[in-house]
Scaffold this motif. Structure first.
Motif, mmCIF file in Angstrom:
data_model
loop_
_atom_site.group_PDB
_atom_site.id
_atom_site.type_symbol
_atom_site.label_atom_id
_atom_site.label_comp_id
_atom_site.label_asym_id
_atom_site.label_seq_id
_atom_site.Cartn_x
_atom_site.Cartn_y
_atom_site.Cartn_z
ATOM 1 N N VAL A 266 0.839 -1.204 0.000
ATOM 2 C CA VAL A 266 0.000 0.000 0.000
ATOM 3 C C VAL A 266 0.872 1.252 0.000
ATOM 4 C CG1 VAL A 266 -1.665 1.340 1.341
ATOM 5 C CG2 VAL A 266 -1.991 -1.119 1.070
ATOM 6 N N LEU A 267 1.906 1.276 0.838
ATOM 7 C CA LEU A 267 2.806 2.420 0.875
ATOM 8 C C LEU A 267 3.511 2.616 -0.463
ATOM 9 C CD1 LEU A 267 4.427 2.039 4.416
ATOM 10 C CD2 LEU A 267 2.905 3.878 3.664
ATOM 11 N N LEU A 268 3.883 1.519 -1.115
ATOM 12 C CA LEU A 268 4.538 1.607 -2.417
ATOM 13 C C LEU A 268 3.624 2.280 -3.436
ATOM 14 C CD1 LEU A 268 6.964 0.873 -4.217
ATOM 15 C CD2 LEU A 268 5.888 -1.360 -4.607
ATOM 16 N N HIS A 269 2.363 1.866 -3.473
ATOM 17 C CA HIS A 269 1.416 2.479 -4.410
ATOM 18 C C HIS A 269 1.162 3.947 -4.063
ATOM 19 C CE1 HIS A 269 0.718 -1.151 -6.574
ATOM 20 N NE2 HIS A 269 0.090 -1.780 -5.592
ATOM 21 N N LEU A 270 0.995 4.259 -2.790
ATOM 22 C CA LEU A 270 0.773 5.650 -2.394
ATOM 23 C C LEU A 270 1.979 6.515 -2.745
ATOM 24 C CD1 LEU A 270 -0.912 5.167 1.109
ATOM 25 C CD2 LEU A 270 -2.019 5.998 -0.979
ATOM 26 N N SER A 271 3.187 5.975 -2.582
ATOM 27 C CA SER A 271 4.400 6.707 -2.911
ATOM 28 C C SER A 271 4.450 7.045 -4.392
ATOM 29 C CB SER A 271 5.628 5.879 -2.516
ATOM 30 O OG SER A 271 6.824 6.502 -2.941
ATOM 31 N N ARG A 272 4.118 6.065 -5.219
ATOM 32 C CA ARG A 272 4.146 6.299 -6.671
ATOM 33 C C ARG A 272 3.078 7.312 -7.082
ATOM 34 N NH1 ARG A 272 4.801 -0.077 -8.545
ATOM 35 N NH2 ARG A 272 7.039 -0.233 -8.141
ATOM 36 N N LEU A 273 1.902 7.197 -6.479
ATOM 37 C CA LEU A 273 0.824 8.141 -6.790
ATOM 38 C C LEU A 273 1.220 9.563 -6.396
ATOM 39 C CD1 LEU A 273 -2.193 5.986 -5.568
ATOM 40 C CD2 LEU A 273 -1.883 6.819 -7.917
ATOM 41 N N ARG A 274 1.834 9.696 -5.239
ATOM 42 C CA ARG A 274 2.235 11.026 -4.787
ATOM 43 C C ARG A 274 3.356 11.578 -5.663
ATOM 44 N NH1 ARG A 274 3.048 12.362 1.510
ATOM 45 N NH2 ARG A 274 0.775 12.278 1.379
ATOM 46 N N ASP A 275 4.311 10.718 -6.044
ATOM 47 C CA ASP A 275 5.409 11.180 -6.900
ATOM 48 C C ASP A 275 4.894 11.722 -8.235
ATOM 49 O OD1 ASP A 275 7.271 10.504 -5.003
ATOM 50 O OD2 ASP A 275 7.908 8.646 -5.986
ATOM 51 N N ARG A 276 3.817 11.116 -8.728
ATOM 52 C CA ARG A 276 3.257 11.565 -10.011
ATOM 53 C C ARG A 276 2.253 12.701 -9.832
ATOM 54 N NH1 ARG A 276 2.747 5.798 -10.878
ATOM 55 N NH2 ARG A 276 0.489 5.971 -10.583
ATOM 56 N N GLY A 277 2.041 13.124 -8.597
ATOM 57 C CA GLY A 277 1.101 14.205 -8.331
ATOM 58 C C GLY A 277 -0.350 13.820 -8.525
ATOM 59 N N GLU A 278 -0.657 12.521 -8.373
ATOM 60 C CA GLU A 278 -2.011 12.033 -8.643
ATOM 61 C C GLU A 278 -2.885 11.948 -7.396
ATOM 62 O OE1 GLU A 278 -1.832 8.438 -10.894
ATOM 63 O OE2 GLU A 278 -0.504 9.300 -12.428
ATOM 64 N N ILE A 279 -2.304 12.189 -6.219
ATOM 65 C CA ILE A 279 -3.100 12.283 -5.001
ATOM 66 C C ILE A 279 -2.629 13.493 -4.207
ATOM 67 C CG2 ILE A 279 -3.623 9.821 -4.814
ATOM 68 C CD1 ILE A 279 -1.416 9.608 -2.681
ATOM 69 N N PRO A 280 -3.521 14.091 -3.438
ATOM 70 C CA PRO A 280 -3.133 15.264 -2.631
ATOM 71 C C PRO A 280 -2.115 14.889 -1.552
ATOM 72 C CG PRO A 280 -5.528 15.055 -2.801
ATOM 73 C CD PRO A 280 -4.956 13.784 -3.306
ATOM 74 N N ASP A 281 -1.379 15.884 -1.126
ATOM 75 C CA ASP A 281 -0.346 15.685 -0.105
ATOM 76 C C ASP A 281 -0.975 15.767 1.284
ATOM 77 O OD1 ASP A 281 1.996 15.386 1.235
ATOM 78 O OD2 ASP A 281 2.809 17.366 0.734
ATOM 79 N N VAL A 282 -1.759 14.731 1.632
ATOM 80 C CA VAL A 282 -2.405 14.691 2.940
ATOM 81 C C VAL A 282 -1.603 13.782 3.871
ATOM 82 C CG1 VAL A 282 -4.689 15.126 1.970
ATOM 83 C CG2 VAL A 282 -3.909 12.765 2.276
ATOM 84 N N PRO A 283 -1.751 13.938 5.184
ATOM 85 C CA PRO A 283 -0.995 13.089 6.113
ATOM 86 C C PRO A 283 -1.340 11.605 5.953
ATOM 87 C CG PRO A 283 -1.977 14.961 7.262
ATOM 88 C CD PRO A 283 -2.576 14.941 5.891
ATOM 89 N N ILE A 284 -0.304 10.773 6.046
ATOM 90 C CA ILE A 284 -0.458 9.316 6.004
ATOM 91 C C ILE A 284 0.111 8.766 7.313
ATOM 92 C CG2 ILE A 284 0.143 7.162 4.828
ATOM 93 C CD1 ILE A 284 0.592 8.838 2.276
ATOM 94 N N TYR A 285 -0.663 7.920 7.978
ATOM 95 C CA TYR A 285 -0.233 7.344 9.247
ATOM 96 C C TYR A 285 -0.217 5.821 9.135
ATOM 97 C CZ TYR A 285 -1.268 11.999 11.060
ATOM 98 O OH TYR A 285 -1.294 13.362 11.265
#
Length: 471
Positions: free
Chosen positions: A258-277
């Motif tokens: 899950v973290l790997l997918h979220l990291s890739r999405l964030r790197d591509r600017g496809e999800i907002p920069d919200v806190p992840i816990y």
């Protein structure tokens, strides 16, 4: 249970024979007896009650245990087995041994905590609720581990030897080849996927006289939809509502994916920069195991550090409670993946009743679990003795599963140099197991069947004609 030392070699299905959980296989030879896997039953109450029943054979009559991997449905009964008299060694890969030291202690702690909570709030039907086992029992179990190098023939008891080969799935997962009485048995364990973004693919099937295969996804194929696309959609949608994305995820394997997918999405600017816990002490502890075993997965040490740096780790109970007061937008990843227990249940209480939020299921949900009930459309769930409303959006991303689907299992089988003389289809719900059995028979031409719980089958000492591959 009729199997005794001194009789002809046999295989007995003590678990995972009529369900997808509780993996336990007893291999008996004239002078030895070993268990392949020693898991907890999970899900439906009728299955969970097997954990409290007397073990089918005296634990002190078992000479050794061989583990395919660390997930609790394969390893979680070990502390009880040791407490009740098992005095042998537990053979496993280095990765599995490392993970079990974390997971068994965590399991024991959660069982003790659940018993304390039930006693305090009086939601158990027992006047004095007791855990299945304690942290002391778990400590005694982890002392029994012996590391088995990959691909190396190892004698575990008398004339019984083993060889372990990578199965993909999670770090340390292995398929176990067991040599007994002149015959070779192969236990797949949980087979991983060739296209898993985190784990390396399973080692090719080397052939065996008897094959015991999992069938978790035996009646289905994984979705071809990119899981990152689905995950990105639900994150964006929930953030627009100012909501919380709640992701129940197994602490080993799924959290990292899950973290790997979220990291890739964030790197591509496809999800907002919200806190992840990441609210799972066990998942945080597992990070170091991934760093120590880069040979078993696709990530470098730097990439592991980067993944865990993406999220804020939550260690203390007080900080966990504060997350329930914070509100959105944010993403919480917490165990367990099927909503069976742990901190995720407190987050469920806080956020499931609000329609702005989302619950994202990222893997297989065994029958009888809260996750399975959500998948079936349930709008209430029982948590800590109370019914809570589920108004949050529920999304399942099954393409994130770490199990091979039916096509993947069959493709792995086709790689064998020779066909087995018998195939036993286990570790699946009845429909899934039977569907895979039919495909093995019709597409491969191998004799296959689904064994019954507690069934004992002979392991013939004489070579018999092997099944032929279907043309």
């Amino acid at each position: 249970m009729t199997t005794t030392k001194g009789s002809a070699a046999s295989l007995t299905f003590l678990g995972a024979a009529d369900t997808v959980t509780g993996s336990r296989y007893l291999v008996s030879a004239p002078s030895s007896r070993i268990l392949v896997d020693c898991g907890l039953f999970q899900g439906f109450k009728v299955l969970r009650e097997r954990n409290r029943a007397l073990f089918p054979v005296p634990p002190d009559s078992v000479d050794a245990v061989v583990l395919t991997h660390a997930h609790l449905d394969h390893s979680g009964y070990l502390p009880a087995l040791v407490r009740d008299g098992f005095g042998g060694r537990i053979y496993a890969s280095a990765g599995t041994a490392s993970l079990c030291r974390i997971m068994l202690m965590d399991s024991a702690y959660l069982l003790e905590e659940e018993a304390r909570h039930a006693a305090k709030h009086k939601w158990s039907r027992h006047e004095h609720p007791r855990p299945l086992y304690t942290t002391q029992d778990a400590e005694r179990a982890v002392e029994r581990f012996v590391i088995v190098p990959e691909g190396e023939e190892t004698s575990v008891s008398g004339a019984i030897g083993i060889v372990l080969h990578p199965a993909g799935h999670i770090l340390g997962a292995m398929s176990a080849y067991v040599d007994v009485d002149g015959r070779r048995l192969c236990f797949t364990g949980d087979l991983g996927r060739t296209d898993d973004p985190l784990m390396r693919p399973p080692h090719p099937f080397e052939g065996a006289d008897v094959l015991v295969t999992e069938s978790t996804y035996g009646d289905r194929a994984h979705s071809t939809v990119d899981p990152e696309t689905s995950l990105g959609d639900i994150v964006r949608r929930t953030v627009r509502r100012n909501g919380v994305v709640l992701i129940p995820a197994f602490a080993v394997g799924r959290t990292e994916t899950v973290l790997l997918h979220l990291s890739r999405l964030r790197d591509r600017g496809e999800i907002p920069d919200v806190p992840i816990y990441v609210n799972s002490p066990m998942a945080i502890s597992v990070a170091e195991v991934y760093r120590r075993h880069p040979e078993e997965h696709r990530l470098s040490r730097e990439e592991v550090d980067r993944l865990y740096g993406l999220a804020t780790p939550i260690h203390s109970v007080d900080d966990s409670k504060l997350l329930n007061l914070r509100g959105g937008p944010m993403i919480i990843i917490s165990a367990s993946g099927m909503l069976a227990g742990g901190r995720i249940l407190h987050h469920l209480q806080a956020y499931a009743p609000d329609e702005r939020n989302a619950i994202v299921l990222t893997g297989y949900q065994a029958g009888g679990t809260r996750g399975a009930r959500l998948l079936s459309g349930a709008r209430t769930l029982r948590v800590f003795g109370r019914e809570i409303a589920v108004e949050a959006e529920v999304v399942a991303i099954d393409s994130m599963s770490a199990h091979a689907d039916a096509d993947g299992v069959l493709r792995w089988m086709r790689g064998a140099s020779h066909a087995p003389g018998a195939v036993y289809v286990t570790h699946g719900e009845p429909a899934a197991a039977d569907a895979l059995r039919l495909r093995i028979e019709h597409e491969l031409g191998w004799p296959a069947r689904v064994p019954a719980h507690g069934e004992e089958v002979p392991i013939s000492p004489e070579p018999r004609p092997r099944a032929r591959f279907a043309p």
